[in-house]
Design a protein around this motif. Structure first.
Motif, mmCIF file in Angstrom:
data_model
loop_
_atom_site.group_PDB
_atom_site.id
_atom_site.type_symbol
_atom_site.label_atom_id
_atom_site.label_comp_id
_atom_site.label_asym_id
_atom_site.label_seq_id
_atom_site.Cartn_x
_atom_site.Cartn_y
_atom_site.Cartn_z
ATOM 1 N N UNK A 201 -14.495 -7.047 -9.012
ATOM 2 C CA UNK A 201 -14.192 -6.194 -10.161
ATOM 3 C C UNK A 201 -14.104 -4.732 -9.717
ATOM 4 N N UNK A 202 -15.009 -4.325 -8.827
ATOM 5 C CA UNK A 202 -14.961 -2.963 -8.298
ATOM 6 C C UNK A 202 -13.654 -2.710 -7.557
ATOM 7 N N UNK A 203 -13.189 -3.705 -6.797
ATOM 8 C CA UNK A 203 -11.922 -3.564 -6.080
ATOM 9 C C UNK A 203 -10.751 -3.430 -7.043
ATOM 10 N N UNK A 204 -10.788 -4.158 -8.129
ATOM 11 C CA UNK A 204 -9.707 -4.057 -9.109
ATOM 12 C C UNK A 204 -9.718 -2.692 -9.792
ATOM 13 N N UNK A 205 -10.907 -2.166 -10.034
ATOM 14 C CA UNK A 205 -11.000 -0.861 -10.670
ATOM 15 C C UNK A 205 -10.617 0.267 -9.731
ATOM 16 N N UNK A 206 -10.924 0.117 -8.451
ATOM 17 C CA UNK A 206 -10.650 1.178 -7.471
ATOM 18 C C UNK A 206 -10.133 0.551 -6.175
ATOM 19 N N UNK A 207 -8.891 0.055 -6.196
ATOM 20 C CA UNK A 207 -8.367 -0.628 -4.999
ATOM 21 C C UNK A 207 -8.244 0.279 -3.787
ATOM 22 N N UNK A 208 -8.241 1.575 -4.009
ATOM 23 C CA UNK A 208 -8.113 2.511 -2.886
ATOM 24 C C UNK A 208 -9.454 2.839 -2.241
ATOM 25 N N UNK A 209 -10.563 2.325 -2.784
ATOM 26 C CA UNK A 209 -11.883 2.640 -2.253
ATOM 27 C C UNK A 209 -12.013 2.192 -0.800
ATOM 28 N N UNK A 210 -12.571 3.046 0.070
ATOM 29 C CA UNK A 210 -12.770 2.633 1.464
ATOM 30 C C UNK A 210 -14.012 1.782 1.676
ATOM 31 N N UNK A 211 -14.887 1.685 0.671
ATOM 32 C CA UNK A 211 -16.163 0.989 0.834
ATOM 33 C C UNK A 211 -16.133 -0.452 0.350
ATOM 34 N N UNK A 212 -15.541 -0.698 -0.787
ATOM 35 C CA UNK A 212 -15.621 -2.021 -1.389
ATOM 36 C C UNK A 212 -14.961 -3.133 -0.571
ATOM 37 N N UNK A 213 -13.849 -2.890 0.141
ATOM 38 C CA UNK A 213 -13.272 -3.996 0.918
ATOM 39 C C UNK A 213 -14.236 -4.607 1.920
ATOM 40 N N UNK A 214 -14.945 -3.767 2.671
ATOM 41 C CA UNK A 214 -15.866 -4.316 3.677
ATOM 42 C C UNK A 214 -16.991 -5.091 3.014
ATOM 43 N N UNK A 215 -17.437 -4.630 1.856
ATOM 44 C CA UNK A 215 -18.529 -5.308 1.178
ATOM 45 C C UNK A 215 -18.092 -6.691 0.681
ATOM 46 N N UNK A 216 -16.923 -6.745 0.075
ATOM 47 C CA UNK A 216 -16.461 -8.005 -0.499
ATOM 48 C C UNK A 216 -16.075 -8.999 0.589
ATOM 49 N N UNK A 217 -15.254 -8.583 1.526
ATOM 50 C CA UNK A 217 -14.712 -9.546 2.490
ATOM 51 C C UNK A 217 -15.733 -9.937 3.558
ATOM 52 N N UNK A 218 -16.702 -9.089 3.849
ATOM 53 C CA UNK A 218 -17.758 -9.527 4.768
ATOM 54 C C UNK A 218 -18.586 -10.639 4.127
ATOM 55 N N UNK A 219 -18.808 -10.558 2.813
ATOM 56 C CA UNK A 219 -19.527 -11.634 2.129
ATOM 57 C C UNK A 219 -18.688 -12.905 2.104
ATOM 58 N N UNK A 220 -17.389 -12.779 1.891
ATOM 59 C CA UNK A 220 -16.524 -13.959 1.938
ATOM 60 C C UNK A 220 -16.598 -14.625 3.311
ATOM 61 N N UNK A 221 -16.631 -13.825 4.367
ATOM 62 C CA UNK A 221 -16.750 -14.396 5.712
ATOM 63 C C UNK A 221 -18.098 -15.075 5.888
ATOM 64 N N UNK A 222 -19.158 -14.437 5.409
ATOM 65 C CA UNK A 222 -20.489 -15.027 5.522
ATOM 66 C C UNK A 222 -20.560 -16.391 4.843
ATOM 67 N N UNK A 223 -19.830 -16.530 3.736
ATOM 68 C CA UNK A 223 -19.846 -17.771 2.966
ATOM 69 C C UNK A 223 -18.831 -18.790 3.497
ATOM 70 N N UNK A 224 -18.153 -18.449 4.587
ATOM 71 C CA UNK A 224 -17.193 -19.377 5.176
ATOM 72 C C UNK A 224 -15.894 -19.508 4.407
ATOM 73 N N UNK A 225 -15.549 -18.508 3.627
ATOM 74 C CA UNK A 225 -14.346 -18.575 2.796
ATOM 75 C C UNK A 225 -13.228 -17.687 3.359
ATOM 76 N N UNK A 226 -13.050 -17.749 4.645
ATOM 77 C CA UNK A 226 -12.095 -16.862 5.299
ATOM 78 C C UNK A 226 -10.670 -17.155 4.848
#
Length: 424
Positions: A201-226
């Motif tokens: 939701x944060x990414x949708x609200x601020x897609x240009x944010x430099x912080x949220x991508x690493x937070x979201x996609x690192x968790x996706x990797x941790x969960x094996x959802x690459x």
């Protein structure tokens, strides 16, 4: 008269700032202080021109000169405090902000500055008090609740931090930073699905944010959802093509699934957007290492470390990769490994992605431990120990972004915090 010339040059400099002509404004403010070194406002304004990029010593000197001339100059105190923070001088910044509070206790922004400095100085409980002062003066201020949540989390009051974030979101439903911070706390608690929802939701609200991508996609990797993450990252890039952090995440995701050439193309696009971003250079090094270009990979890691000397993950990548390259001085390699330990002590919140070194060996993506020399095995074990000791010790931790290489993301506290800077 010198005073009149200084006043005129200072006024001209302010006009140039309004026109966006910063270099010319800097020259005008320099002329003002040369005409009359006792004009405090010109020193403050010159400091504002010099505080944008390191080194910050010149800006700090100008603010200090302004305060020496006018001890009750609030704006100079405030700007000095923020610049000391940028320079990593947290304790000095706290003292300056405390003086600013004494000068203008009714201005909420000064308590925000003080709270930021106290967090930098690892004085979380005092930071909580500073941010509560902001809320007392502005009870409907969403940013104040977000910042309070940061301090509460660092003080160990996680439930109160979530409550503060809920209040921030209730006051401002589209507040991307608060949604992202909420997602990060939920992730820490192991509530991964709600965390993903909040971060997305944060990414949708601020897609240009430099912080949220690493937070979201690192968790996706941790969960094996690459594989599921790749099209989502592509969607984000389509919405914000200038987001270098999103391009980096795409490169990391592609590298994780073995699409090395595609990862290389993604990181090259990232370099166009952010050529001097240490995280970009680190990712490039990871890809070059996978391609077997060890000399080029080492060069990329060293470029990254020149920009970010205390980055544990990047230095770990350099140390590990250097063991398999030819012509590397063993003494220099041991020195690099020792620097990792020093950085871990100095930067307890620095990313701890060196754990992935173990994954590199066990996943068969690098020579097995049996093929290493005794010294090399010791270095790998040292890196593992450092990573194990630091992976849960900080507030902004990216856990094993991929099982093959250490990633490096921008350092910082767990959550984003709003800051204020008094201008001219």
């Amino acid at each position: 008269m010198p005073r009149q010339a200084a006043v005129a040059a200072n006024a001209h400099g302010k006009a140039l700032v309004q026109q966006g002509r910063r270099d010319a404004a800097t020259a005008a403010f320099r002329a003002a202080v040369q005409h009359d070194p006792s004009l405090a406002e010109a020193h403050n304004n010159l400091g504002n021109m010099l505080n944008r990029v390191p080194p910050y010593a010149d800006a700090i000197a100008e603010y200090q000169a302004a305060i020496a001339l006018m001890p009750d100059y609030f704006e100079a105190h405030f700007n000095l405090g923020n610049t000391l923070r940028r320079a990593g001088q947290a304790h000095q910044a706290v003292a300056v902000f405390q003086a600013a509070v004494a000068l203008r206790p009714a201005i909420p922004a000064v308590y925000t500055g003080l709270g930021n400095a106290l967090l930098d100085a690892d004085r979380a409980e005092e930071a909580v008090a500073a941010f509560r002062a902001v809320i007392r003066q502005q009870p409907d201020h969403a940013v104040g609740y977000n910042n309070l949540a940061v301090a509460l989390r660092k003080a160990g009051a996680v439930d109160a931090a979530l409550a503060a974030l809920d209040r921030a979101i209730a006051l401002q439903p589209g507040y991307a930073l608060a949604h992202g911070n909420r997602g990060m706390i939920l992730r820490e608690r192991g509530a991964y699905e709600p965390a993903l929802a909040a971060l997305w939701h944060a990414l949708h609200l601020a897609p240009e944010s430099p912080d949220h991508p690493s937070q979201y996609f690192s968790l996706m990797r941790d969960l094996g959802r690459v594989h599921a993450a790749i099209p989502l990252c592509a969607e984000l890039i389509a919405r914000a093509p200038g987001n270098a952090a999103a391009q980096q995440e795409m490169a990391e995701l592609l590298l994780t699934v073995g699409r090395v050439d595609d990862a290389y193309a993604a990181v090259r696009q990232e370099q166009i957007l952010a050529p001097n971003r240490p995280e970009t250079l680190n990712t490039l090094g990871n890809i070059l290492r996978e391609q077997g270009q060890l000399a080029e990979a080492l060069h990329a890691y060293r470029q990254a470390l020149a920009l970010k000397p205390d980055a544990i993950g990047i230095r770990g990548n350099l140390v590990f990769s250097a063991q398999f390259a030819t012509g590397v001085d063993a003494v220099a390699l041991r020195a690099e490994a020792a620097l990792i330990g020093q950085s871990a002590e100095q930067r307890e919140r620095e990313l701890a992605a060196l754990r992935t070194i173990r994954g590199l060996i066990t996943a068969g993506k690098a020579p097995g431990a049996e093929s290493l020399t005794e010294t090399q095995q010791a270095l790998v074990e040292q890196s593992k120990q450092i990573a194990s000791a630091t992976v849960h010790g900080g507030l902004h931790v990216i856990i094993d972004a991929a099982p093959r290489h250490a990633t490096e993301h921008p350092k910082g506290v767990l959550m984003g915090i709003e800051q204020h800077l008094v201008g001219l």
